[in-house]
Design a protein around this motif. Structure first.
Motif, mmCIF file in Angstrom:
data_model
loop_
_atom_site.group_PDB
_atom_site.id
_atom_site.type_symbol
_atom_site.label_atom_id
_atom_site.label_comp_id
_atom_site.label_asym_id
_atom_site.label_seq_id
_atom_site.Cartn_x
_atom_site.Cartn_y
_atom_site.Cartn_z
ATOM 1 N N GLY A 147 0.823 -1.205 0.000
ATOM 2 C CA GLY A 147 0.000 0.000 0.000
ATOM 3 C C GLY A 147 0.853 1.250 0.000
ATOM 4 O O GLY A 147 0.675 2.150 0.804
ATOM 5 N N ALA A 148 1.802 1.318 -0.930
ATOM 6 C CA ALA A 148 2.803 2.387 -0.932
ATOM 7 C C ALA A 148 2.230 3.770 -1.193
ATOM 8 O O ALA A 148 2.839 4.767 -0.796
ATOM 9 C CB ALA A 148 3.886 2.080 -1.964
ATOM 10 N N GLY A 149 1.069 3.861 -1.857
ATOM 11 C CA GLY A 149 0.526 5.182 -2.158
ATOM 12 C C GLY A 149 1.541 6.004 -2.927
ATOM 13 O O GLY A 149 2.115 5.527 -3.892
ATOM 14 N N PRO A 150 1.827 7.221 -2.504
ATOM 15 C CA PRO A 150 2.806 8.043 -3.219
ATOM 16 C C PRO A 150 4.248 7.595 -3.007
ATOM 17 O O PRO A 150 5.149 8.063 -3.697
ATOM 18 C CB PRO A 150 2.572 9.442 -2.675
ATOM 19 C CG PRO A 150 1.952 9.235 -1.339
ATOM 20 C CD PRO A 150 1.158 7.964 -1.451
ATOM 21 N N GLY A 151 4.485 6.685 -2.055
ATOM 22 C CA GLY A 151 5.794 6.060 -1.937
ATOM 23 C C GLY A 151 6.803 6.696 -1.002
ATOM 24 O O GLY A 151 7.978 6.334 -1.042
#
Length: 94
Positions: free
Chosen positions: A5-9
């Motif tokens: 669930g890295a999203g923007p990382g």
């Protein structure tokens, strides 16, 4: 290292400075596209004409990978293909 669930990382990209290999994952295709752009622009100025995946290699970054993963689905296959992982992190996964 695997980020789920890295999203923007943010967490994974920070870890990439310290880890030998980082695999960033998310389930949403739009988020994965943003993640690839963020990962590439973290290291070099973003050239919009370039494929986001090529940004890593253009910058000499070879320890960051971005893949789709729906946590809890096909985990064994994902681990067989991309793992094993010594460290797994997740932020904002509920």
């Amino acid at each position: 290292m695997l980020e789920v669930g890295a999203g923007p990382g943010l967490a994974g990209l920070l870890a990439a400075h310290y880890c030998k290999r980082v695999v960033l994952t998310d389930v949403d295709e739009k988020v994965l596209k943003l993640l690839r752009i963020n990962a590439g622009s973290t290291y070099i100025k973003l050239d919009c004409a370039m494929d986001a995946n090529s940004l890593f290699t253009e910058a000499g970054i070879t320890n960051v990978e971005v893949h789709k993963l729906a946590w809890g689905e096909k985990v064994e296959q994902f681990n067989a293909k991309y793992g094993p992982f010594d460290v797994i992190i997740g932020s904002g996964i509920v």
